[in-house]
Design an enzyme around this catalytic site. Structure first.
Site, PDB file in Angstrom:
ATOM      1  N   HIS A  84      -5.024  -4.921  -8.292  1.00  0.00           N
ATOM      2  CA  HIS A  84      -5.887  -3.923  -7.647  1.00  0.00           C
ATOM      3  C   HIS A  84      -7.333  -4.407  -7.700  1.00  0.00           C
ATOM      4  CE1 HIS A  84      -7.023  -0.026  -6.123  1.00  0.00           C
ATOM      5  NE2 HIS A  84      -8.011  -0.029  -7.003  1.00  0.00           N
TER       6      HIS A  84
ATOM      7  N   MET B 137       0.809  -1.214   0.000  1.00  0.00           N
ATOM      8  CA  MET B 137       0.000   0.000   0.000  1.00  0.00           C
ATOM      9  C   MET B 137       0.851   1.277   0.000  1.00  0.00           C
ATOM     10  SD  MET B 137      -2.687  -1.561  -0.417  1.00  0.00           S
ATOM     11  CE  MET B 137      -4.179  -0.622  -0.167  1.00  0.00           C
TER      12      MET B 137
HETATM   13  C1  GAR Z   1      -5.904  -7.065  -2.479  1.00  0.00           C
HETATM   14  O1  GAR Z   1      -7.313  -7.006  -2.643  1.00  0.00           O
HETATM   15  C2  GAR Z   1      -5.220  -6.161  -3.488  1.00  0.00           C
HETATM   16  O2  GAR Z   1      -5.875  -6.127  -4.719  1.00  0.00           O
HETATM   17  C3  GAR Z   1      -5.279  -4.837  -2.790  1.00  0.00           C
HETATM   18  O3  GAR Z   1      -4.964  -5.140  -1.453  1.00  0.00           O
HETATM   19  C4  GAR Z   1      -5.504  -6.421  -1.159  1.00  0.00           C
HETATM   20  C5  GAR Z   1      -4.458  -7.230  -0.441  1.00  0.00           C
HETATM   21  O4  GAR Z   1      -4.998  -8.440   0.023  1.00  0.00           O
HETATM   22  N1  GAR Z   1      -4.368  -3.881  -3.365  1.00  0.00           N
HETATM   23  C6  GAR Z   1      -4.635  -2.590  -3.491  1.00  0.00           C
HETATM   24  O5  GAR Z   1      -5.643  -2.074  -3.074  1.00  0.00           O
HETATM   25  C7  GAR Z   1      -3.568  -1.780  -4.215  1.00  0.00           C
HETATM   26  N2  GAR Z   1      -4.007  -0.455  -4.444  1.00  0.00           N
HETATM   27  P1  GAR Z   1      -4.035  -9.596   0.519  1.00  0.00           P
HETATM   28  O6  GAR Z   1      -3.051  -8.931   1.500  1.00  0.00           O
HETATM   29  O7  GAR Z   1      -4.918 -10.577   1.212  1.00  0.00           O
HETATM   30  O8  GAR Z   1      -3.335 -10.165  -0.665  1.00  0.00           O
END
Ligand code: GAR
Length: 191
Positions: free
Chosen positions: A112, A93
């Site tokens: 994303h 992030m």
């Molecule tokens: C995921 O949904 C990913 O797409 C998002 O964070 C989450 C992480 O989940 N990414 C963003 O929002 C990037 N801007 P995880 O830690 O369980 O893989």
């Protein structure tokens, strides 16, 4: 089989995408090896997942560095020490800065949870549900200097379920785990 591509996964949170990719590598579904989990949050659950999978974690706290360039240089030194070829952002992030972008041109991939360019940034699923869209989705794209911008590699639509963030998030995560793996496979096997 040709030599495995060395990848580093970057995660700030739960790490479910990291785990899906790491397991796909271990199962031979991806001709790649996750040599490092890079995190900016030492307390992230992703770190526990990495321990269970026997994958080395390198945690870098941005506050410990004077500038973003210094923070990224420390990460870069670690990546280069492990001969990492691709960076895979899985819930990392933070905006990637010049240092990493220049070191890995067109070799940084992000996932994303929306159909970009709609709903970039944080809390994309909440943003979509609050907006009242009926269909949202998942995007995998190459990373540039923008926030969730850069050339799109793959997208998949997901219906918003009952206007409910949690139910929709569950559906999105399930799609993410498959789409990320498939897109990385295409990317790493292209000539
Ligand atoms: C995921 O949904 C990913 O797409 C998002 O964070 C989450 C992480 O989940 N990414 C963003 O929002 C990037 N801007 P995880 O830690 O369980 O893989």
């Amino acid at each position: 089989m040709s030599q495995k591509t060395k990848i580093a996964v970057f995660a700030s949170g739960s790490g479910s995408n990291f785990e899906a990719i790491a397991k796909a590598c271990l199962a031979g579904e991806l001709n790649a090896e996750v040599v490092l989990l890079i995190t900016d949050k030492p307390e992230a659950y992703a770190v526990e997942r990495a321990q269970k999978l026997g994958i080395t974690t390198a945690a870098f706290s941005p506050k410990a560095y004077g500038t973003k360039a210094q923070y990224e240089q420390a990460i870069l030194d670690r990546l280069q020490a492990s001969d990492v070829e691709w960076l895979v952002l899985a819930g990392y992030m933070r905006l990637v800065g010049e240092t990493l972008l220049q070191a890995y041109p067109s070799h940084i991939v992000n996932i994303h949870p929306s159909l970009l360019p709609s709903f970039p940034g944080k809390a994309a699923i909440e943003q979509a549900v609050l907006h009242g869209v009926k269909v949202t989705g998942v995007t995998v794209h190459l990373v540039d200097e923008g926030m969730d911008t850069g050339p799109i590699l793959a997208q998949e639509a997901v219906r918003v379920i009952d206007g409910d963030v949690e139910k929709t998030a569950e559906a999105i995560h399930a799609i993410e785990h498959t789409l990320f793996k498939e897109t990385l496979h295409s990317l790493l096997t292209r000539k």
